[in-house]
Design a protein around this motif. Structure first.
Motif, mmCIF file in Angstrom:
data_model
loop_
_atom_site.group_PDB
_atom_site.id
_atom_site.type_symbol
_atom_site.label_atom_id
_atom_site.label_comp_id
_atom_site.label_asym_id
_atom_site.label_seq_id
_atom_site.Cartn_x
_atom_site.Cartn_y
_atom_site.Cartn_z
ATOM 1 N N TRP A 81 26.641 -74.050 26.041
ATOM 2 C CA TRP A 81 25.432 -73.775 25.276
ATOM 3 C C TRP A 81 24.935 -72.364 25.596
ATOM 4 O O TRP A 81 25.364 -71.739 26.565
ATOM 5 C CB TRP A 81 24.348 -74.775 25.629
ATOM 6 C CG TRP A 81 24.619 -76.203 25.240
ATOM 7 C CD1 TRP A 81 25.746 -76.936 25.483
ATOM 8 C CD2 TRP A 81 23.711 -77.082 24.573
ATOM 9 N NE1 TRP A 81 25.599 -78.211 24.998
ATOM 10 C CE2 TRP A 81 24.362 -78.338 24.437
ATOM 11 C CE3 TRP A 81 22.424 -76.942 24.074
ATOM 12 C CZ2 TRP A 81 23.751 -79.429 23.827
ATOM 13 C CZ3 TRP A 81 21.805 -78.028 23.467
ATOM 14 C CH2 TRP A 81 22.471 -79.256 23.342
ATOM 15 N N GLN A 82 23.994 -71.912 24.780
ATOM 16 C CA GLN A 82 23.395 -70.590 24.986
ATOM 17 C C GLN A 82 21.896 -70.737 25.225
ATOM 18 O O GLN A 82 21.235 -71.581 24.615
ATOM 19 C CB GLN A 82 23.630 -69.689 23.765
ATOM 20 C CG GLN A 82 25.085 -69.472 23.427
ATOM 21 C CD GLN A 82 25.837 -68.763 24.526
ATOM 22 O OE1 GLN A 82 25.325 -67.809 25.126
ATOM 23 N NE2 GLN A 82 27.049 -69.215 24.808
ATOM 24 N N LEU A 83 21.378 -69.900 26.119
ATOM 25 C CA LEU A 83 19.937 -69.844 26.332
ATOM 26 C C LEU A 83 19.278 -69.193 25.122
ATOM 27 O O LEU A 83 19.665 -68.102 24.711
ATOM 28 C CB LEU A 83 19.617 -69.049 27.590
ATOM 29 C CG LEU A 83 18.130 -68.820 27.899
ATOM 30 C CD1 LEU A 83 17.444 -70.128 28.236
ATOM 31 C CD2 LEU A 83 17.978 -67.803 29.031
ATOM 32 N N ALA A 84 18.287 -69.864 24.544
ATOM 33 C CA ALA A 84 17.577 -69.319 23.384
ATOM 34 C C ALA A 84 16.209 -68.777 23.752
ATOM 35 O O ALA A 84 15.715 -67.827 23.122
ATOM 36 C CB ALA A 84 17.428 -70.396 22.298
ATOM 37 N N ASP A 85 15.579 -69.368 24.781
ATOM 38 C CA ASP A 85 14.231 -68.918 25.148
ATOM 39 C C ASP A 85 13.919 -69.409 26.555
ATOM 40 O O ASP A 85 14.328 -70.510 26.941
ATOM 41 C CB ASP A 85 13.192 -69.465 24.157
ATOM 42 C CG ASP A 85 11.808 -68.893 24.406
ATOM 43 O OD1 ASP A 85 11.684 -67.656 24.469
ATOM 44 O OD2 ASP A 85 10.858 -69.683 24.545
ATOM 45 N N ARG A 91 8.869 -72.674 33.708
ATOM 46 C CA ARG A 91 8.945 -74.140 33.760
ATOM 47 C C ARG A 91 9.526 -74.760 32.499
ATOM 48 O O ARG A 91 9.643 -75.983 32.421
ATOM 49 C CB ARG A 91 7.568 -74.750 34.055
ATOM 50 C CG ARG A 91 6.518 -74.531 32.998
ATOM 51 C CD ARG A 91 5.184 -75.164 33.420
ATOM 52 N NE ARG A 91 4.163 -74.984 32.403
ATOM 53 C CZ ARG A 91 3.965 -75.817 31.378
ATOM 54 N NH1 ARG A 91 4.723 -76.902 31.257
ATOM 55 N NH2 ARG A 91 3.013 -75.589 30.498
ATOM 56 N N SER A 92 9.922 -73.949 31.517
ATOM 57 C CA SER A 92 10.554 -74.510 30.318
ATOM 58 C C SER A 92 11.541 -73.503 29.744
ATOM 59 O O SER A 92 11.411 -72.281 29.930
ATOM 60 C CB SER A 92 9.515 -74.883 29.260
ATOM 61 O OG SER A 92 8.842 -73.747 28.761
ATOM 62 N N ALA A 93 12.547 -74.047 29.033
ATOM 63 C CA ALA A 93 13.557 -73.208 28.401
ATOM 64 C C ALA A 93 14.147 -73.968 27.225
ATOM 65 O O ALA A 93 14.105 -75.207 27.174
ATOM 66 C CB ALA A 93 14.658 -72.823 29.398
ATOM 67 N N THR A 110 19.778 -78.331 19.448
ATOM 68 C CA THR A 110 18.850 -77.605 20.309
ATOM 69 C C THR A 110 18.297 -78.556 21.358
ATOM 70 O O THR A 110 17.972 -79.708 21.049
ATOM 71 C CB THR A 110 17.673 -77.034 19.490
ATOM 72 O OG1 THR A 110 18.176 -76.160 18.484
ATOM 73 C CG2 THR A 110 16.701 -76.270 20.385
ATOM 74 N N GLN A 111 18.235 -78.100 22.594
ATOM 75 C CA GLN A 111 17.570 -78.870 23.654
ATOM 76 C C GLN A 111 16.485 -78.012 24.293
ATOM 77 O O GLN A 111 16.733 -76.862 24.680
ATOM 78 C CB GLN A 111 18.536 -79.350 24.730
ATOM 79 C CG GLN A 111 17.797 -80.037 25.883
ATOM 80 C CD GLN A 111 18.659 -80.814 26.847
ATOM 81 O OE1 GLN A 111 18.384 -81.981 27.090
ATOM 82 N NE2 GLN A 111 19.680 -80.190 27.404
ATOM 83 N N ILE A 112 15.290 -78.594 24.402
ATOM 84 C CA ILE A 112 14.184 -77.960 25.117
ATOM 85 C C ILE A 112 13.925 -78.764 26.378
ATOM 86 O O ILE A 112 13.780 -79.990 26.324
ATOM 87 C CB ILE A 112 12.914 -77.885 24.249
ATOM 88 C CG1 ILE A 112 13.180 -77.037 23.003
ATOM 89 C CG2 ILE A 112 11.747 -77.307 25.048
ATOM 90 C CD1 ILE A 112 12.052 -77.049 21.993
ATOM 91 N N VAL A 113 13.889 -78.086 27.499
ATOM 92 C CA VAL A 113 13.655 -78.696 28.812
ATOM 93 C C VAL A 113 12.334 -78.153 29.330
ATOM 94 O O VAL A 113 12.177 -76.942 29.471
ATOM 95 C CB VAL A 113 14.798 -78.360 29.788
ATOM 96 C CG1 VAL A 113 14.568 -79.022 31.139
ATOM 97 C CG2 VAL A 113 16.152 -78.766 29.203
#
Length: 267
Positions: A81-85, A91-93, A110-113
């Motif tokens: 996967w690629q980092l989008a933000d 504390r979140s990405a 898309t996954q938001i953590v």
């Protein structure tokens, strides 16, 4: 990549399917360690797809078999996967991956953590979009929670009240819903009011897994870990409970894991 808030820290490995390889609260690790452990994303399907076959309208598709005669747990867990933000507070990405072979339709996951600001919980969000034709899809998570937080600590206990349990035939969940049975489990349960499962490690820690979805798989047949898997549809759901992803309606799902340390017993 590590995200932190309060005394909580989560490690995300984008190159390994955007897997959570670690979730620490204070000085304890909640996820089983090692290759294939932690918590991985299931998309664009969850659990086993029977005989690796699913249909989209009149079109039949065949997926590679990787669980005996079945196809299991989607494709994105094996992709980079690629980092989008990345949030400034750390504390979140957000992470993204394009759907690719052997999945027959173009699209994106898309996954938001996101850790809670005070470090008392973790929210995971998944979105599945199409870049072309509509297709059936599912999304969810497969966390491996440790049985014991410490070698000499208490074994985890599960507390949940499902409405029903899908009957299995030849290892595949059917559409028949029966009464919940005692474990051990490798089974899908229905919770129409939303997933709500609590894991308790004695008086050390209590963790709640919640989601708006009605489906949760519980797998506790391994000695080192138990799995509580909130997902948007049941195993083999591409065939039995198809949920179409369209240009105007992506599939979106989320789960929140919140934890607390129980108060010591009175007296």
């Amino acid at each position: 990549m590590r995200l932190r808030a309060g005394d909580a820290e989560v490690t995300v490995v984008p190159a390994e399917g955007c897997r959570l390889s670690s979730l620490r609260v204070g000085d304890v690790e909640l996820l089983a360690q090692g290759s294939g452990s932690g918590a991985f994303v299931m998309a664009p399907w969850c659990g086993r797809t029977a005989d690796g076959v699913f249909r989209n309208g009149a079109t039949t598709h065949r997926l590679p078999l990787n669980a005996g005669r079945h196809a299991i747990h989607g494709t994105v867990r094996e992709q980079a996967w690629q980092l989008a933000d990345l949030a400034e507070d750390g504390r979140s990405a957000a992470f993204v991956v394009d759907l690719a072979d052997p999945w027959p339709y173009p699209g994106r996951v898309t996954q938001i953590v996101e850790l809670a600001e005070d470090g008392s919980g973790l929210t995971l969000r998944l979105g599945v979009e199409t870049a072309g034709d509509s297709f059936p899809a599912q999304a969810g998570w497969h966390p491996w929670f440790v049985r014991r937080l410490r070698p000499d600590g208490p074994e985890v206990a599960l507390d949940f009240d499902p409405a029903g349990q899908l009957v299995r035939a030849d290892g595949i969940a059917t559409t028949e819903v029966g009464a919940p049975q005692p474990g051990p489990w490798d089974d899908c349960f229905t919770m129409p009011d939303g997933v709500d499962v609590t894991l308790r490690w004695g008086q050390e820690l209590e963790l709640s897994v919640t989601a708006r979805e009605e489906w949760v798989v519980v797998y506790d047949e391994q000695a080192h870990a138990v799995c509580v898997e909130p997902q948007s549809g049941p195993p083999n759901g591409l065939n039995t409970h198809p949920r179409l992803v369209t240009r105007i309606e992506p599939l979106e799902t989320a789960t929140t894991w919140s934890w607390r340390r129980p108060a010591p017993p009175a007296g």
